[in-house]
Design a protein around this motif. Structure first.
Motif, PDB file in Angstrom:
ATOM      1  N   UNK A 269      -7.455  13.222   4.630  1.00 35.02           N
ATOM      2  CA  UNK A 269      -6.673  13.882   3.584  1.00 35.02           C
ATOM      3  C   UNK A 269      -5.431  13.079   3.240  1.00 35.02           C
ATOM      4  N   UNK A 270      -4.690  12.654   4.266  1.00 34.00           N
ATOM      5  CA  UNK A 270      -3.469  11.892   4.031  1.00 34.00           C
ATOM      6  C   UNK A 270      -3.766  10.480   3.548  1.00 34.00           C
ATOM      7  N   UNK A 271      -4.907   9.931   3.980  1.00 32.74           N
ATOM      8  CA  UNK A 271      -5.306   8.610   3.490  1.00 32.74           C
ATOM      9  C   UNK A 271      -5.574   8.674   1.982  1.00 32.74           C
ATOM     10  N   UNK A 272      -6.203   9.752   1.560  1.00 30.50           N
ATOM     11  CA  UNK A 272      -6.468   9.943   0.132  1.00 30.50           C
ATOM     12  C   UNK A 272      -5.148  10.093  -0.623  1.00 30.50           C
ATOM     13  N   UNK A 273      -4.210  10.823  -0.036  1.00 36.93           N
ATOM     14  CA  UNK A 273      -2.901  11.019  -0.666  1.00 36.93           C
ATOM     15  C   UNK A 273      -2.166   9.684  -0.803  1.00 36.93           C
ATOM     16  N   UNK A 274      -2.255   8.854   0.246  1.00 35.78           N
ATOM     17  CA  UNK A 274      -1.608   7.545   0.216  1.00 35.78           C
ATOM     18  C   UNK A 274      -2.159   6.685  -0.915  1.00 35.78           C
ATOM     19  N   UNK A 275      -3.473   6.587  -1.000  1.00 33.03           N
ATOM     20  CA  UNK A 275      -4.058   5.698  -1.988  1.00 33.03           C
ATOM     21  C   UNK A 275      -4.008   6.273  -3.397  1.00 33.03           C
ATOM     22  N   UNK A 276      -3.916   7.580  -3.529  1.00 29.79           N
ATOM     23  CA  UNK A 276      -3.672   8.161  -4.849  1.00 29.79           C
ATOM     24  C   UNK A 276      -2.293   7.748  -5.353  1.00 29.79           C
ATOM     25  N   UNK A 277      -1.304   7.747  -4.441  1.00 27.15           N
ATOM     26  CA  UNK A 277       0.051   7.319  -4.808  1.00 27.15           C
ATOM     27  C   UNK A 277       0.062   5.848  -5.205  1.00 27.15           C
ATOM     28  N   UNK A 278      -0.698   5.039  -4.464  1.00 28.92           N
ATOM     29  CA  UNK A 278      -0.774   3.611  -4.762  1.00 28.92           C
ATOM     30  C   UNK A 278      -1.426   3.367  -6.120  1.00 28.92           C
ATOM     31  N   UNK A 279      -2.521   4.088  -6.381  1.00 23.21           N
ATOM     32  CA  UNK A 279      -3.260   3.864  -7.625  1.00 23.21           C
ATOM     33  C   UNK A 279      -2.572   4.464  -8.840  1.00 23.21           C
ATOM     34  N   UNK A 280      -1.545   5.267  -8.629  1.00 22.37           N
ATOM     35  CA  UNK A 280      -0.751   5.759  -9.754  1.00 22.37           C
ATOM     36  C   UNK A 280       0.135   4.661 -10.333  1.00 22.37           C
ATOM     37  N   UNK A 281       0.353   3.602  -9.556  1.00 22.52           N
ATOM     38  CA  UNK A 281       1.176   2.477 -10.011  1.00 22.52           C
ATOM     39  C   UNK A 281       0.300   1.432 -10.693  1.00 22.52           C
ATOM     40  N   UNK A 282       0.805   0.755 -11.714  1.00 20.12           N
ATOM     41  CA  UNK A 282       0.033  -0.351 -12.302  1.00 20.12           C
ATOM     42  C   UNK A 282      -0.074  -1.477 -11.286  1.00 20.12           C
ATOM     43  N   UNK A 283      -1.148  -2.232 -11.358  1.00 21.22           N
ATOM     44  CA  UNK A 283      -1.318  -3.348 -10.437  1.00 21.22           C
ATOM     45  C   UNK A 283      -0.360  -4.477 -10.799  1.00 21.22           C
ATOM     46  N   UNK A 284      -0.151  -5.370  -9.847  1.00 23.76           N
ATOM     47  CA  UNK A 284       0.685  -6.542 -10.112  1.00 23.76           C
ATOM     48  C   UNK A 284       0.049  -7.381 -11.219  1.00 23.76           C
ATOM     49  N   UNK A 285      -1.267  -7.482 -11.205  1.00 23.23           N
ATOM     50  CA  UNK A 285      -1.989  -8.224 -12.241  1.00 23.23           C
ATOM     51  C   UNK A 285      -1.698  -7.650 -13.620  1.00 23.23           C
TER      52      UNK A 285
END
Length: 257
Positions: free
Chosen positions: A118-134
């Motif tokens: 559950x928390x792993x999903x929360x972590x990566x949802x937060x990450x994917x809300x940001x635009x990539x460096x590319x």
């Protein structure tokens, strides 16, 4: 080597903070500090890596000696390709590998901290809300921000009228404060649209209680802190030009192009 680790971290929030710090450092290397980054990536040197540090700084250096390393390593040899391709393509390539490295580091910390599903999903949802460096390096994040800014015209118009009511000469900036009587008129859809607006400089989403300013030329929104503009300064700006528009007509020789 990497400016600090998460040895004492225990929460998803701490892992995400580490991710954002490293990400900010790499973005700085590939955008505002490009000339310095280019200079340090000498093809005559050994295999070099670009490290993003938790304190929002960056470092070009050799990989660590210990096996296995304390953290996953960035891609090796970014310096060898520097003069073999166009500068913008080289930066984009480094950005792609940096995105992959940041995800690897976040996964590594998540595993070490035994973060559950559950928390792993929360972590990566937060990450994917940001635009990539590319996306930021290639400018696609800015393009997306401009497209979303057109969707938020309704909110922008309200901010203009609100600013004029306070007697300000600048009608292109907005500071988010506690809801006023006028703000209560915004429905949930408007708030969601505004929440999806991305800063044209750092690429991050709108957040409450943050000062924003809009460029009069390209109509892109920016965090005040990202373009070094305070609410007090904005009061005296009749027409705001973002750094990109301000330097658009200036010719500057850059060795990496």
């Amino acid at each position: 080597m990497d400016g600090g680790t998460l040895q004492n971290a225990r929460t998803v929030e701490e892992v995400f903070k580490d991710f954002k710090g490293r990400r900010a450092g790499i973005i700085k290397a590939l955008t505002t500090d490009v000339a310095e980054f280019f200079e340090q990536c000498d093809p005559e040197k050994e295999n070099l890596c670009l490290y993003g540090l938790p304190n929002e700084q960056w470092k070009v250096t050799l990989p660590v000696d210990e096996v296995p390393p304390e953290l996953p390593e960035p891609v090796l040899g970014i310096n060898f390709a520097r003069d073999g391709m166009q500068g913008k393509d080289w930066l984009a390539l480094v950005a792609i590998h940096s995105d992959a490295w940041l995800l690897a580091v976040a996964s590594y910390f998540g595993a070490r901290l035994s973060i559950d599903k559950t928390n792993r999903k929360r972590l990566f949802n937060s990450i994917h809300d940001l635009p990539t460096i590319f996306e930021i390096v290639t400018g696609s994040a800015k393009k997306q921000a401009k497209e979303k800014s057109s969707v938020s015209n309704h909110i922008r118009n309200k901010s203009k009228s609100s600013t004029k009511a306070r007697g300000s000469e600048s009608a292109k900036y907005l500071k988010i404060m506690q809801p006023t009587d006028e703000d209560e008129g915004l429905d949930e859809e408007d708030e969601e649209e505004h929440g999806n607006t991305l800063c044209g400089e750092c690429g991050e989403n709108y957040a409450e209680d943050e000062f924003w300013i809009c460029c009069d030329i390209c109509e892109t929104w920016f965090h005040g802190k990202c373009v070094k503009i305070t609410p007090a300064m904005a009061e005296h700006i009749k027409q705001y030009k973002c750094p990109s528009c301000n330097n658009n007509n200036k010719k500057r020789a850059r060795p990496y192009r």
